[in-house]
Design a protein around this motif. Structure first.
Motif, PDB file in Angstrom:
ATOM      1  N   ASN A  29       0.828  -1.214   0.000  1.00 22.13           N
ATOM      2  CA  ASN A  29       0.000   0.000   0.000  1.00 22.13           C
ATOM      3  C   ASN A  29       0.853   1.251   0.000  1.00 22.13           C
ATOM      4  N   GLN A  75      -2.318 -10.651 -36.704  1.00 23.93           N
ATOM      5  CA  GLN A  75      -2.518 -12.103 -36.704  1.00 23.93           C
ATOM      6  C   GLN A  75      -2.027 -12.742 -37.999  1.00 23.93           C
ATOM      7  N   ARG A 130       0.733 -20.347 -32.552  1.00 25.63           N
ATOM      8  CA  ARG A 130      -0.385 -20.228 -31.617  1.00 25.63           C
ATOM      9  C   ARG A 130      -0.027 -19.291 -30.469  1.00 25.63           C
ATOM     10  N   SER A 133      -0.145 -15.815 -31.668  1.00 23.18           N
ATOM     11  CA  SER A 133      -1.516 -15.321 -31.816  1.00 23.18           C
ATOM     12  C   SER A 133      -2.138 -15.009 -30.458  1.00 23.18           C
ATOM     13  N   ASN A 134      -1.770 -15.793 -29.437  1.00 24.86           N
ATOM     14  CA  ASN A 134      -2.231 -15.484 -28.075  1.00 24.86           C
ATOM     15  C   ASN A 134      -1.701 -14.134 -27.613  1.00 24.86           C
ATOM     16  N   ALA A 137      -3.488 -11.312 -29.288  1.00 20.14           N
ATOM     17  CA  ALA A 137      -4.858 -11.114 -28.802  1.00 20.14           C
ATOM     18  C   ALA A 137      -4.881 -10.453 -27.425  1.00 20.14           C
ATOM     19  N   LYS A 196      12.774 -19.354 -15.694  1.00 22.39           N
ATOM     20  CA  LYS A 196      12.418 -17.938 -15.635  1.00 22.39           C
ATOM     21  C   LYS A 196      13.042 -17.283 -14.409  1.00 22.39           C
ATOM     22  N   GLN A 201       7.626 -17.053  -9.486  1.00 26.39           N
ATOM     23  CA  GLN A 201       7.542 -18.333 -10.186  1.00 26.39           C
ATOM     24  C   GLN A 201       8.551 -19.331  -9.621  1.00 26.39           C
TER      25      GLN A 201
ATOM     26  N   LEU B 325      -6.844  -4.358   0.596  1.00 25.19           N
ATOM     27  CA  LEU B 325      -5.910  -3.351   1.096  1.00 25.19           C
ATOM     28  C   LEU B 325      -5.450  -3.629   2.514  1.00 25.19           C
ATOM     29  N   SER B 371      -7.426 -25.589 -25.774  1.00 31.11           N
ATOM     30  CA  SER B 371      -6.090 -25.005 -25.849  1.00 31.11           C
ATOM     31  C   SER B 371      -5.163 -25.842 -26.723  1.00 31.11           C
ATOM     32  N   ASN B 374      -5.264 -24.544 -32.308  1.00 29.87           N
ATOM     33  CA  ASN B 374      -4.704 -23.227 -32.508  1.00 29.87           C
ATOM     34  C   ASN B 374      -5.825 -22.214 -32.695  1.00 29.87           C
ATOM     35  N   LEU B 375      -6.438 -21.772 -31.588  1.00 30.77           N
ATOM     36  CA  LEU B 375      -7.578 -20.858 -31.688  1.00 30.77           C
ATOM     37  C   LEU B 375      -7.168 -19.459 -31.288  1.00 30.77           C
ATOM     38  N   LEU B 376      -7.783 -18.494 -31.938  1.00 32.18           N
ATOM     39  CA  LEU B 376      -7.567 -17.110 -31.531  1.00 32.18           C
ATOM     40  C   LEU B 376      -8.253 -16.874 -30.191  1.00 32.18           C
ATOM     41  N   LEU B 377      -7.696 -15.966 -29.423  1.00 29.49           N
ATOM     42  CA  LEU B 377      -8.171 -15.746 -28.051  1.00 29.49           C
ATOM     43  C   LEU B 377      -9.664 -15.437 -27.974  1.00 29.49           C
ATOM     44  N   VAL B 378     -10.114 -14.480 -28.818  1.00 23.13           N
ATOM     45  CA  VAL B 378     -11.519 -14.069 -28.738  1.00 23.13           C
ATOM     46  C   VAL B 378     -12.437 -15.253 -29.049  1.00 23.13           C
ATOM     47  N   ARG B 380     -11.692 -18.364 -28.673  1.00 15.31           N
ATOM     48  CA  ARG B 380     -11.604 -19.371 -27.615  1.00 15.31           C
ATOM     49  C   ARG B 380     -12.472 -18.990 -26.415  1.00 15.31           C
ATOM     50  N   GLU B 423     -10.911 -18.798 -18.410  1.00  9.25           N
ATOM     51  CA  GLU B 423      -9.782 -18.538 -19.306  1.00  9.25           C
ATOM     52  C   GLU B 423      -8.544 -18.137 -18.503  1.00  9.25           C
ATOM     53  N   ILE B 427      -4.894 -20.157 -17.932  1.00 14.66           N
ATOM     54  CA  ILE B 427      -3.572 -19.585 -18.227  1.00 14.66           C
ATOM     55  C   ILE B 427      -2.693 -19.629 -16.967  1.00 14.66           C
ATOM     56  N   LEU B 428      -3.335 -19.289 -15.843  1.00 17.77           N
ATOM     57  CA  LEU B 428      -2.615 -19.271 -14.569  1.00 17.77           C
ATOM     58  C   LEU B 428      -2.057 -20.658 -14.268  1.00 17.77           C
ATOM     59  N   GLU B 431       0.911 -21.315 -16.516  1.00 16.51           N
ATOM     60  CA  GLU B 431       2.091 -20.490 -16.284  1.00 16.51           C
ATOM     61  C   GLU B 431       2.642 -20.614 -14.875  1.00 16.51           C
ATOM     62  N   ASP B 432       1.751 -20.595 -13.897  1.00 19.24           N
ATOM     63  CA  ASP B 432       2.233 -20.529 -12.525  1.00 19.24           C
ATOM     64  C   ASP B 432       1.938 -21.785 -11.718  1.00 19.24           C
TER      65      ASP B 432
END
Lengths: 333, 503
Positions: A29, A75, A130, A133-134, A137, A196, A201, B325, B371, B374-378, B380, B423, B427-428, B431-432
């Motif tokens: 904060n 794209q 892919r 493209s992600n 987007a 990374k 992470q 907070l 996933s 190979n799809l575009l984000l919108v 998907r 979505e 992704i989370l 990635e994580d």
């Protein structure tokens, strides 16, 4: 309900709050309210939130950055990737507006249309397309806004740091306040972080003495460690090479952006020397844990300085080396 | 720093405005602080029956109006075949029934709800009627004059004169007997008071007793002293109005004015009810107080229910602000938990939790399949939206056919928000890792449940809905929270001192 629970904990907490204050720890904060909101004007954010503009700006100011191989903005250009990288052995794909290392893919080698990541994982061209493209987007960008792809040259780890990293490139994070370095940390990638260098992470954070560039402590996942988990190299042997040069380079980034509270990420390339990797207008707070020291006293000291515009980057680096040196021995000995 | 002072002025102003509106609503409209509070309402039914002689009928019936002690709420009538109108006439507000042709016994019902408002009993003021001087003549004149002069001798003002006059009537039984041959005692009383230049009139009162049926109206003497008046029992001389006496008609007009019928009778029955204040506020008479009122109740009912939900959102938002907070809980999507909490309010907590986990869980499975392509984000995310809707539809159908009506409530979830949650969570995860997923989804759910518990609280619902001024106070609270520079609770752990011994 929550309040009764809180009030039960209150006596214990007041002490704990005071303890954090005494250690000078900067909380989220206070960082947001006092430092970012007051010293980082909003209109300067795009400079650092977009890696491509950072790169262009750095070139203008004569600050070295990893070479730009190409960009992809639409794209339908995603198929051009093969064209762009055909003469490269290794390269790095980044979302221009990504944060926290999200969406970065490092390819160390390409062979027969196959792309190899540092951990040996193999990507086909369609996998990379892919991913691109992600990125376009806006999946990795800060507010989900449409993004563009930056493809840049691979950084080669300097041999003297090779022993401290697993797969990725170690980078140096410097927090600059009004252009003065106030705290530094080396971030080492490891198996747990997937190559990374982001602490959340699972990367290793090594606190660095401002005066000498020597390691003074290290954490991984919030707990102290003394050897690199993968290479087993004792971390107290870490000494950042070309320390003065690195610090001065970091200081130069203040003049370039004008952001008062800035995180600078630098790498040391085997061939090109110190390079600016990226800038961050909201640098994280874990650096305090790696150094086992709070930011607040140093920030207050710098806040009191007057006529800071008379200092050159080199003078600011000197000031910090003299003022913020950490004489403590390796914290875990 | 320069804006610090103006900021606190703004916050103080918001608090003052909010508190002002809130207290104003409480005091001027009597909106209670607590939701369970009840008020006493008398439900009074007048039954009018008469015989009509195969002719056009016009019945005009006096109706009570808001008066000291009572506030008129709603009115209802039951009168099959009759036309009905409420008309304001010089002699009061009257219900008028009419019909072209009626024969035989006719029954008309008039029902009114009167709210007991004890605080106003003391204010007894009305416009006095004009003096009507009658010349007393005939054999009763001396008797009447004697009563009046005796009473006048023992009295000081209008009220004492009226009391003494009634006492005289009771004391001089023979004179009273004589007078009552020509007209009723109350008419004499009004005449004699007028003679003494005291405005007075006959009013019709109803004694309210819970559960009573077939009650008649009682005549009372209303005596004026300037704008103030007092009521007198004509038989005992007792002065004043008790809490259980309602003035039905006070302009000396006939209770029922009937044309085309005879043998009319009017009976009253009454019932005492405890009505929750919240329900009473819905009544029309509590509205139309002008702009200062700021009441949601002046909106159409349908919009009111919409606002009931909307006005709770600031409470949820305030909770998110506090939890983020001051505590430092991480959630996926800043205000997603508030939307989930709103869905929980519609579905009830358990159904909501099960539904949420079902939708997000299945959505993640579908998303992990998507996933691979190979799809575009919108596209998907859109596909995820459609999947979420299909999941919801299938569950609703299954639940319905299995007889689990609770399952139908799954449709209350914000589908687009859930799709984005799926979505981002996916992704989370990639990635994580799952740990971060559980932290954030768990955090979001915890915040949502907490927000639900607070927002679903009857008191919170009552206060936010009835006191719009509170919104200003929420605003001020949020602004003040925004200036907090101290540590978050989670930072106590995050920045805990490192001890080498741990390793």
């Amino acid at each position: 309900m929550v309040w009764s629970w809180l009030s039960k904990l209150a006596p214990l907490q007041l002490g704990a709050y005071r303890n954090l204050g005494q250690r000078g720890m900067l909380g989220m904060n206070e960082r947001n309210n006092r430092y970012i909101a007051e010293y980082n004007p909003r209109y300067l954010y795009p400079l650092v939130d977009n890696k491509l503009s950072t790169k262009k700006l750095a070139l203008e100011y004569g600050i070295n950055v990893p070479a730009l191989i190409g960009t992809i903005e639409n794209q339908h250009d995603a198929v051009n990737l093969l064209d762009i990288v055909k003469n490269q052995t290794g390269f790095c794909i980044k979302p221009a507006k990504g944060s926290g290392g999200k969406g970065i893919v490092v390819i160390v080698k390409q062979q027969h249309g196959q792309f190899y990541k540092a951990n040996g994982q193999v990507f086909g061209a369609d996998d990379l397309e892919r991913h691109i493209s992600n990125i376009l987007a806006g999946l990795f960008s800060l507010a989900g806004k449409s993004d563009l792809v930056v493809i840049e040259d691979l950084v080669t780890v300097d041999p003297c740091l090779q022993a401290f990293t697993y797969e990725g490139v170690p980078d140096l994070r410097v927090i600059l306040f009004r252009g003065f370095p106030v705290m530094c940390m080396m971030r080492l990638s490891c198996r747990a972080s997937g190559g990374k260098a982001n602490l959340h992470q699972g990367a290793v954070g090594v606190g660095i003495d401002m005066a000498s560039g020597r390691a003074i402590g290290a954490i991984q996942d919030g707990a102290p460690i003394s050897v690199h988990p993968d290479t087993l190299q004792p971390l107290n042997t870490l000494l950042v090479p070309r320390w003065a040069e690195m610090l001065e380079l970091a200081c130069g980034c203040y003049d370039m952006t004008g952001l008062g509270y800035l995180g600078v990420d630098l790498v040391l390339d085997k061939n090109h020397g110190p390079l600016l990797l990226e800038l961050n207008a909201r640098p994280g707070l874990s650096i305090q844990m790696a150094n086992n020291a709070g930011l607040v006293p140093r920030l207050r000291q710098v806040a009191k300085l007057t006529k800071t515009d008379r200092y050159s980057p080199a003078e600011r680096a000197d000031y910090s080396r003299q003022q913020f040196g950490d004489p403590r021995p390796w914290l875990l000995q | 720093m320069r804006s610090r002072a103006s900021f606190y002025v703004l916050v103080t102003l918001l608090v003052l405005i909010g508190a002002g509106f809130t207290v104003y609503r409480h005091i001027s409209l009597g909106v209670p602080w607590l939701p369970g509070e009840q008020r006493l309402v008398w439900s009074i039914e007048a039954k009018i029956d008469f015989h009509s002689q195969d002719a056009a009928v016009r019945a005009s019936f006096a109706t009570p109006s808001t008066q000291p002690g009572f506030k008129r709420l709603s009115e209802r009538t039951a009168s099959p075949g009759f036309g009905l109108a409420f008309v304001e006439e010089p002699n009061g507000r009257r219900a008028e029934w009419s019909i072209r042709q009626a024969s035989g016994l006719q029954v008309l019902y008039y029902q009114v709800d009167m709210l007991v408002d004890p605080s106003t009993f003391k204010h007894t003021q009305a416009t006095p009627p004009p003096l009507r001087l009658v010349t007393l003549s005939g054999p009763q004149a001396p008797a009447a004059n004697e009563l009046l002069s005796r009473a006048q001798a023992r009295s000081a003002d209008a009220y004492t004169l009226a009391r003494e006059l009634i006492t005289e009537f009771n004391r001089q039984e023979q004179l009273a007997q004589l007078l009552s041959h020509s007209q009723k005692r109350i008419v004499w009383l009004v005449d004699l008071l007028n003679q003494a230049e005291v405005p007075a009139r006959e009013v019709h009162m109803l004694n309210l007793e819970d559960g009573r049926r077939r009650q008649p109206l009682v005549s009372y003497l209303q005596v004026f002293s300037g704008e103030n008046y007092q009521l007198f029992n004509v038989d005992t001389g007792e002065q004043g109005q008790t809490a259980n006496q309602l003035v039905w008609e006070q302009l000396s007009a006939p209770l029922l004015d009937l044309a085309g019928g005879d043998h009319a009778r009017v009976n009253f029955s009454m019932l005492k009810q405890d009505v929750p204040v919240t329900r009473m506020l819905q009544d029309k008479t509590f509205q139309d107080r002008g702009l200062l009122d700021f009441s949601i109740h002046s909106l159409p009912l349908e919009d009111q229910t919409l606002f009931k939900g909307i006005l709770l959102i600031p409470v949820g938002v305030l909770i998110v602000v506090i939890l983020r907070l001051f505590i430092g809980i991480r959630t996926s999507g800043t205000f997603m938990p508030v939307l989930i909490a709103i869905a929980f309010i519609q579905t009830s907590l358990l159904t909501g939790l099960v539904g949420f986990l079902l939708i997000v869980g299945l959505g993640l499975v579908i998303r992990s399949y998507l996933s691979r392509h190979n799809l575009l984000l919108v596209a998907r995310v859109s596909a995820v939206i459609v999947s979420v809707i299909i999941i919801i539809a299938i569950f609703s159908l299954l639940a319905y056919h299995l007889g689990l009506t609770e399952g139908l409530k799954i449709t209350f979830f914000p589908m687009i928000i859930l799709s984005w949650t799926i979505e981002r969570t996916s992704i989370l995860w990639e990635e994580d890792g799952p740990r971060e997923v559980f932290t954030q989804v768990g955090g979001s759910l915890a915040v949502a449940v907490l927000a639900y518990l607070v927002m679903n609280n009857a008191l919170v619902k009552h206060l936010t809905f009835n006191f719009l001024g509170l919104q200003f106070i929420f605003m001020a609270l949020i602004l003040v929270c925004g200036t907090y520079k101290g540590y978050r609770l989670t930072e106590l752990y995050r920045f805990r001192p490192l001890s080498p011994a741990q390793h």
